[in-house]
Write an enzyme that holds these catalytic residues in place. Structure first.
Site, PDB file in Angstrom:
ATOM      1  N   SER A 140      57.028 -92.395  38.074  1.00  0.00           N
ATOM      2  CA  SER A 140      56.556 -93.610  37.409  1.00  0.00           C
ATOM      3  C   SER A 140      57.328 -93.789  36.111  1.00  0.00           C
ATOM      4  O   SER A 140      57.719 -92.814  35.462  1.00  0.00           O
ATOM      5  CB  SER A 140      55.065 -93.522  37.097  1.00  0.00           C
ATOM      6  N   TYR A 153      47.990 -88.836  33.471  1.00  0.00           N
ATOM      7  CA  TYR A 153      48.902 -89.492  34.399  1.00  0.00           C
ATOM      8  C   TYR A 153      50.345 -89.404  33.903  1.00  0.00           C
ATOM      9  O   TYR A 153      51.252 -89.021  34.656  1.00  0.00           O
ATOM     10  CB  TYR A 153      48.491 -90.957  34.568  1.00  0.00           C
TER      11      TYR A 153
END
Length: 256
Positions: A140, A153
């Site tokens: 990501s 995350y």
């Protein structure tokens, strides 16, 4: 580019991005195996593939559980898996670090990092023995820039970038390419959830949360699922790509 004759294993196959990957891979000729913690969502994605004339099957697997991954490897012993897309992931809590519980932190790392390690550990030896293969880890853009209130995350995705580069050095000499694909915010249910949680946390509206987030990208928009799937195919069409990270974020990491 054609993937005819190859079998692609996609984790997190029941989610929107997993479905997009499956459709793109099957469209390029690959036989696709879709996994998920339950069979229902991957089965729906597999049905979409077969409706379009592709070949797909499903399997149940919890990528964070070594026993579950071992069962998957045994179930697929007759499949020549030469392409592994580690797409399974969880978004985790949207709160300041001091308000995040240890079990919440551990769950994110269990799926986003441990799961990739276990899947590579199970399927990489087959690729090395065959002298060919591709592993694409879905990271990501959040692993490369601050994302407030999302420390588990972002930390897990940064760890995944390190895993990818190191594993590329180990697997490359055996003919196996390992790369990562780092999407920016992809339009869909997960981002909708994050916008709702951000709105609750900050007191703004959901629409304002989305506009603020999208404004950080050079193109001023979110990325679409099919764009990420096309990026995956583009990566597989570059045989010299190894140890690389491809950013597909609409310019999310561009300076403001």
């Amino acid at each position: 580019m054609t993937l005819r004759g190859r079998t692609a294993l996609v984790t997190g196959g029941g989610g929107p991005l997993g479905r997009a990957f499956a459709l793109a891979l099957a469209g390029a000729g690959a036989r696709v195996v879709l996994t998920g913690r339950s069979e229902r969502a991957p089965a729906e994605a597999a049905a979409r593939v077969t409706e379009r004339g592709g070949a797909a099957r499903t399997a149940v697997c919890d990528v964070a559980d070594p026993a579950s991954v071992a069962r998957l490897a045994a179930e697929l012993v007759d499949e020549d898996v030469s392409l592994l897309v580690n797409n399974a992931g969880v978004a985790g809590p949207v709160r300041p670090l001091v308000d995040i519980e240890p079990d919440e932190w551990d769950e994110v790392f269990a799926v986003n990092v441990r799961g990739v390690y276990l899947m590579c550990r199970a399927f990489l030896p087959r690729m090395i023995a065959a002298g060919r293969g591709d592993i694409v880890n879905v990271a990501s853009v959040s692993g490369k820039r601050p994302l407030l209130n999302r420390t588990p995350y972002t930390a897990s995705k940064m760890a995944l970038l390190g895993l990818t580069r190191t594993l590329a050095g180990e697997a490359g000499p055996h003919g196996v390419s390992v790369n990562s694909l780092s999407p920016g915010p992809v339009r869909g249910p997960r981002m909708d959830r994050n916008f709702r949680l951000t709105a609750e946390l900050t007191g703004c509206s959901v629409q304002e949360a989305e506009r603020d987030f999208a404004s950080r990208a050079a193109l001023g928009r979110l990325v679409e699922e099919d764009e990420v799937a096309r990026a995956l195919l583009a990566m597989l069409a570059m045989p010299g790509l190894c140890g690389a990270d491809i950013d597909l974020s609409a310019g999310m990491i561009a300076p403001a």
